[in-house]
Design an enzyme around this catalytic site. Structure first.
Site, PDB file in Angstrom:
ATOM      1  N   ASN A 192       0.841  -1.303   0.136  1.00 32.31           N
ATOM      2  CA  ASN A 192      -0.079   0.067  -0.025  1.00 32.31           C
ATOM      3  C   ASN A 192       1.001   1.113  -0.050  1.00 32.31           C
ATOM      4  O   ASN A 192       0.440   2.381  -0.290  1.00 32.31           O
ATOM      5  CB  ASN A 192      -0.844  -0.144   1.308  1.00 32.31           C
ATOM      6  CG  ASN A 192      -0.206  -0.290   2.386  1.00 32.31           C
ATOM      7  OD1 ASN A 192       0.436  -1.315   2.330  1.00 32.31           O
ATOM      8  ND2 ASN A 192      -0.230   0.727   3.612  1.00 32.31           N
ATOM      9  N   GLN A 246      -4.918  -3.881  -1.681  1.00 27.66           N
ATOM     10  CA  GLN A 246      -4.483  -2.795  -2.623  1.00 27.66           C
ATOM     11  C   GLN A 246      -4.285  -3.354  -4.177  1.00 27.66           C
ATOM     12  O   GLN A 246      -4.612  -2.685  -5.139  1.00 27.66           O
ATOM     13  CB  GLN A 246      -3.120  -2.068  -2.281  1.00 27.66           C
ATOM     14  CG  GLN A 246      -3.246  -1.299  -1.260  1.00 27.66           C
ATOM     15  CD  GLN A 246      -3.893  -0.031  -1.385  1.00 27.66           C
ATOM     16  OE1 GLN A 246      -4.123   0.417  -2.275  1.00 27.66           O
ATOM     17  NE2 GLN A 246      -4.165   0.536  -0.024  1.00 27.66           N
ATOM     18  N   HIS A 302     -13.559  -0.132   0.040  1.00 30.77           N
ATOM     19  CA  HIS A 302     -13.282   1.285  -0.084  1.00 30.77           C
ATOM     20  C   HIS A 302     -12.074   1.464  -0.780  1.00 30.77           C
ATOM     21  O   HIS A 302     -11.793   2.809  -1.436  1.00 30.77           O
ATOM     22  CB  HIS A 302     -13.371   2.092   1.096  1.00 30.77           C
ATOM     23  CG  HIS A 302     -12.182   2.070   2.161  1.00 30.77           C
ATOM     24  ND1 HIS A 302     -11.366   2.956   2.407  1.00 30.77           N
ATOM     25  CD2 HIS A 302     -11.794   0.678   2.849  1.00 30.77           C
ATOM     26  CE1 HIS A 302     -10.416   2.453   3.458  1.00 30.77           C
ATOM     27  NE2 HIS A 302     -10.644   1.298   3.560  1.00 30.77           N
ATOM     28  N   CYS A 312      -2.716   5.509   8.344  1.00 34.12           N
ATOM     29  CA  CYS A 312      -2.713   5.585   9.803  1.00 34.12           C
ATOM     30  C   CYS A 312      -1.641   6.144  10.364  1.00 34.12           C
ATOM     31  O   CYS A 312      -1.432   6.611  11.177  1.00 34.12           O
ATOM     32  CB  CYS A 312      -3.162   4.209  10.245  1.00 34.12           C
ATOM     33  SG  CYS A 312      -2.093   2.908   9.464  1.00 34.12           S
TER      34      CYS A 312
HETATM   35  C1  LIG Z   1      -2.511  -3.409   2.039  1.00 34.32           C
HETATM   36  C2  LIG Z   1      -3.808  -3.055   2.866  1.00 34.32           C
HETATM   37  N1  LIG Z   1      -4.374  -4.117   3.858  1.00 34.32           N
HETATM   38  C3  LIG Z   1      -5.313  -3.698   4.671  1.00 34.32           C
HETATM   39  C4  LIG Z   1      -5.818  -2.707   4.907  1.00 34.32           C
HETATM   40  C5  LIG Z   1      -6.934  -2.195   5.866  1.00 34.32           C
HETATM   41  O1  LIG Z   1      -8.219  -2.185   5.070  1.00 34.32           O
HETATM   42  P1  LIG Z   1      -9.689  -1.484   5.883  1.00 34.32           P
HETATM   43  O2  LIG Z   1      -9.053   0.071   5.658  1.00 34.32           O
HETATM   44  O3  LIG Z   1     -10.755  -1.786   4.827  1.00 34.32           O
HETATM   45  O4  LIG Z   1      -9.471  -1.775   7.252  1.00 34.32           O
HETATM   46  C6  LIG Z   1      -5.271  -1.632   4.068  1.00 34.32           C
HETATM   47  C7  LIG Z   1      -5.778  -0.058   4.085  1.00 34.32           C
HETATM   48  O5  LIG Z   1      -5.289   1.051   4.067  1.00 34.32           O
HETATM   49  C8  LIG Z   1      -4.370  -1.867   3.160  1.00 34.32           C
HETATM   50  O6  LIG Z   1      -3.853  -0.853   2.202  1.00 34.32           O
END
Ligand SMILES: Cc1ncc(COP(=O)(O)O)c(C=O)c1O
Length: 383
Positions: A152, A180, A202, A328
């Site tokens: 990501n 992703q 999303h 985050c």
């Molecule tokens: C690679 C990856 N895994 C998991 C997540 C978590 O997904 P969610 O935002 O739906 O909890 C994200 C979100 O940024 C992500 O990029």
């Protein structure tokens, strides 16, 4: 031109067709899929159709799919669900990589605190894990292997099929976080040696707060949430019907337009890069991530001499939304664990900015971004 949104990897705008599907599902009236009356049956039918869409896209059985509340929940359910079930068989090893999303990394660390034996694989300077090192880490006591499809922060793709093959040989379960990559890469689960796959709505122009977890038929799995018998007793809680319906719509659109989506994102990315070279100069920035094994919609750049925070703040003042790493982390401004794991210099880590592209972005926006970035860069360097 108003504001420019280049943070699609954090969350993506809802496709108008998806929004229509969402509104239509909400407006269709109440209906708890567990209720036996007509309203309930109608809601259940909607979920069944949505599940069938995913089964067809992923080439798996509908009964292998569990709707969840997020990508994070899918990751946690896979890891805890598999680890707890595998422990009963004497398997206590967890293998993952240093560049996973925190939804995986922190779940693995919790499992370690609960007595599991955690191996975190290192990555090379491009953020890619070595198949040989992964193979060496997987053995007869491995419970779960968790490797993301695409990163990501950098977009780097991992060799999930090769590692999955090896995991299967050793009867270890394989989880792939495809949050992703889904929407740009297709996943054929009849062929891929994967036991668990996590998706999130999303990131593909669907609503926030809906996820999907694929669990291969016959895979040992213990539910994370206990309560009602929803999702074949694998995930308790009343289903987010409108979220699920519109997630399926988003997935169908993404799947139908996979190639066009890739080409569009790649075009925007290439335009940003080309224009930055033109306006700023190639010597002023460096790309982080793999040059070939990568997703098209993520561009991670370090701008020499300019901290991520300064660049992001100045971009924000110019109405450009980008990110300093994973979403985050951008609030807490911690150095990215992904770039740190790639052993990039601390200067390169502290000057990194992630641009991510998608629905609605134009060539004009890409050009404007490069111009704005070059101006900010010149201003901050001259101070
Ligand atoms: C690679 C990856 N895994 C998991 C997540 C978590 O997904 P969610 O935002 O739906 O909890 C994200 C979100 O940024 C992500 O990029």
């Amino acid at each position: 031109m108003g504001s420019i949104y280049f943070d699609h990897a954090a969350t993506s705008p809802m496709d108008p067709e998806v929004l229509n599907a969402y509104v239509e599902a909400v407006a269709s009236g109440p209906g708890n899929p567990s209720s036996l009356h007509a309203h309930g049956r109608a809601a259940r039918e909607r979920i069944t159709s949505a599940r069938d869409v995913f089964a067809s896209i992923l080439n798996c059985e509908a009964s292998e799919l569990i709707f969840t509340g997020s990508g994070t929940e899918s990751d946690n359910s896979a890891l805890f669900g598999a680890a707890m079930a595998q422990r009963k068989r004497g398997r206590i090893g967890i293998v993952t990589t240093a560049v996973e999303h925190h939804a995986v990394l922190n779940a693995c660390r919790q499992l370690e605190a609960d007595g599991f034996d955690l191996t975190v694989l290192r990555v090379d300077e491009f953020g890619r894990v070595s198949v040989e090192e992964a193979k060496a880490a997987i053995n007869e006591s491995t419970a779960v292997v968790s490797i993301m499809a695409g990163n990501n922060e950098t977009g780097t793709l991992q060799p999930i099929a090769e590692i999955g093959e090896w995991a299967r040989k050793h009867k270890a379960l394989m989880h792939v976080d495809a949050v992703q990559a889904f929407g740009y890469v297709s996943f054929n689960l009849k062929e891929l040696p994967i036991d668990f796959l996590s998706l999130s709505a999303h990131k593909i122009n669907g609503p926030q707060g809906v996820g999907l977890l694929y669990v291969r038929k016959g895979t040992p799995f213990q539910p994370l949430l206990h309560g009602g018998s929803q999702e074949r007793s694998r995930r308790a809680g009343t289903e987010n019907v409108a979220g699920i319906v519109s997630f399926a719509k988003a997935a169908q659109i993404a799947y139908d337009q996979l190639r066009a989506r890739w080409d569009h994102a790649e075009h925007i990315r290439a335009t940003v890069l080309g224009k930055l070279e033109q306006y700023l100069g190639a010597e002023r920035f460096v790309v982080n991530g793999h040059p070939d094994h990568r997703l098209p919609h993520i561009l991670n750049l370090s701008f020499s001499g300019i901290s991520s925070e300064s660049m992001l703040m100045n971009l924000d003042l110019e109405n450009v939304s980008a990110s300093g790493g994973s979403a985050c982390n951008s609030g807490s401004l911690k150095p990215s664990h992904v770039l740190s794991a790639m052993k990039l210099s601390s200067e390169r880590v502290s000057t990194a900015v992630r641009f991510s592209f998608g629905l609605g972005n134009t060539r004009e926006e890409a050009d404007k971004l490069a111009k704005i970035t070059a101006t900010i860069s010149a201003r901050l360097r001259n101070r």
